[in-house]
Design a protein around this motif. Structure first.
Motif, PDB file in Angstrom:
ATOM      1  N   GLN B   2     -11.586  11.133  -0.409  1.00 37.43           N
ATOM      2  CA  GLN B   2     -11.540  10.204   0.981  1.00 37.43           C
ATOM      3  C   GLN B   2     -12.254  10.044   2.441  1.00 37.43           C
ATOM      4  N   GLN B  33     -17.590  -0.625   7.707  1.00 36.68           N
ATOM      5  CA  GLN B  33     -17.644  -2.584   7.037  1.00 36.68           C
ATOM      6  C   GLN B  33     -16.013  -2.565   6.375  1.00 36.68           C
ATOM      7  N   TYR B  35     -12.682  -4.693   4.259  1.00 38.63           N
ATOM      8  CA  TYR B  35     -13.213  -5.407   3.262  1.00 38.63           C
ATOM      9  C   TYR B  35     -11.346  -6.136   3.081  1.00 38.63           C
ATOM     10  N   GLN B  37      -8.725  -7.376  -0.170  1.00 40.33           N
ATOM     11  CA  GLN B  37      -8.316  -7.493  -1.202  1.00 40.33           C
ATOM     12  C   GLN B  37      -7.040  -8.685  -2.053  1.00 40.33           C
ATOM     13  N   GLY B  42     -11.259  -8.718  -6.845  1.00 44.54           N
ATOM     14  CA  GLY B  42     -12.616  -7.548  -6.015  1.00 44.54           C
ATOM     15  C   GLY B  42     -11.768  -7.744  -4.636  1.00 44.54           C
ATOM     16  N   LEU B  43     -12.747  -6.628  -4.516  1.00 46.30           N
ATOM     17  CA  LEU B  43     -13.121  -7.522  -2.644  1.00 46.30           C
ATOM     18  C   LEU B  43     -13.778  -8.142  -1.722  1.00 46.30           C
ATOM     19  N   HIS B  45     -15.634  -8.707   1.572  1.00 46.86           N
ATOM     20  CA  HIS B  45     -16.460  -8.532   3.008  1.00 46.86           C
ATOM     21  C   HIS B  45     -15.640  -9.369   4.168  1.00 46.86           C
ATOM     22  N   LEU B  48     -18.646  -5.964   9.030  1.00 43.20           N
ATOM     23  CA  LEU B  48     -20.426  -4.894   9.362  1.00 43.20           C
ATOM     24  C   LEU B  48     -20.244  -4.120  10.416  1.00 43.20           C
ATOM     25  N   PHE B  88      -8.905  -2.783   3.713  1.00 46.01           N
ATOM     26  CA  PHE B  88      -9.912  -1.222   3.627  1.00 46.01           C
ATOM     27  C   PHE B  88     -11.129  -1.500   4.064  1.00 46.01           C
ATOM     28  N   LEU B 102     -20.651   3.901  -0.096  1.00 45.02           N
ATOM     29  CA  LEU B 102     -19.494   3.012   0.575  1.00 45.02           C
ATOM     30  C   LEU B 102     -18.221   4.026   0.629  1.00 45.02           C
ATOM     31  N   PHE B 104     -14.274   4.578   0.494  1.00 47.99           N
ATOM     32  CA  PHE B 104     -13.163   3.545   1.495  1.00 47.99           C
ATOM     33  C   PHE B 104     -12.141   4.597   1.944  1.00 47.99           C
ATOM     34  N   GLY B 105     -10.970   4.594   2.674  1.00 53.08           N
ATOM     35  CA  GLY B 105      -9.547   4.982   2.935  1.00 53.08           C
ATOM     36  C   GLY B 105      -8.845   3.978   1.694  1.00 53.08           C
ATOM     37  N   ALA B 106      -7.582   4.879   1.677  1.00 53.10           N
ATOM     38  CA  ALA B 106      -6.873   4.079   0.942  1.00 53.10           C
ATOM     39  C   ALA B 106      -6.272   2.782   1.013  1.00 53.10           C
TER      40      ALA B 106
END
Lengths: 113, 114
Positions: B2, B33, B35, B37, B42-43, B45, B48, B88, B102, B104-106
């Motif tokens: 990550q 970006q 997001y 969820q 799904g993610l 957006h 950005l 995220f 991309l 991502f973090g957790a």
């Protein structure tokens, strides 16, 4: 306009089997990427395709492969499924291969038993 | 591995309150970006922000970016129960090898209670 569409939404496979996941990007988008999201974690990059060519690959074994078709849709294939492949597989599309907003589909939930 | 880390991991607030989520990352970026969820979906957006921008707004959302500290924050004002989701941040690094991705973090799990 339709967003990123993925199919199937859910599927169950047995260890050792093969799976194909499909993705249609947003109209006009040339870049398609695939991500794997394991429960409780953020998505991990698997592949990026741009103009039908593989442009990048994440840290995934060769059992994972993909391709992009002339209409920019894409398939993700996973061979010799393992229990650890159980995850949400997300497809993403963007206009170009970098610098743009990246839009995700609803994902395909894969369970390997 | 990550790239980013969101803080806090979980946040519980009442409707009408503001929610602030933070994100830190490790390497130089092209853009960042955010997001949302919803569980099992799904993610979506949200915003950005490019590396040369410091702040962006979209409706009740405000995102800041501090490249010197390699951090970003997402503020949701006047939260609603419908804002309950995981959030995220994802960084797009500088172009390397002709492609980008991309990282991502957790995520931060936000719960907004009526």
């Amino acid at each position: 306009d339709a967003g990123v569409t993925q199919s199937p939404t859910h599927l169950i496979k047995t260890r050792g089997q093969h799976v194909t996941l499909r993705c249609s990007p947003i109209s006009g988008h040339k870049s398609v990427s695939w991500y794997q999201q394991v429960l409780g974690q953020g998505p991990q990059f698997i592949f990026q395709y741009y103009e039908k060519e593989e442009r990048g690959r994440g840290n995934f074994p060769d059992r994972f492969s993909a391709r992009q078709f002339p209409n920019y849709s894409s398939e993700l294939n996973v061979n010799a499924l393992l229990l650890g492949d159980s995850a949400l597989y997300l497809c993403a599309s963007s206009l170009e291969y970098s610098g743009n907003t990246i839009y995700f589909g609803e994902g395909s939930w894969l369970t390997v038993v | 591995s990550q790239q980013g880390e969101e803080d806090p991991q979980a946040l519980s607030i009442q409707e009408g309150e503001n929610a602030t989520m933070n994100c830190s990352y490790k390497t130089s970026i092209n853009n960042l970006q955010w997001y949302r969820q919803n569980s099992g979906r799904g993610l979506v957006h949200l915003i950005l922000i490019r590396s040369n921008e410091r702040e962006k707004h979209s409706g009740r959302l405000r995102v800041t970016l501090d490249t010197s500290k390699k951090s970003s924050s997402l503020l949701i004002t006047a939260s609603r129960a419908a804002d309950t989701a995981s959030y995220f941040c994802a960084t797009e690094g500088l172009i390397s090898g002709g492609y980008n991705k991309l990282i991502f973090g957790a995520g931060t799990r936000l719960a907004v209670h009526p």
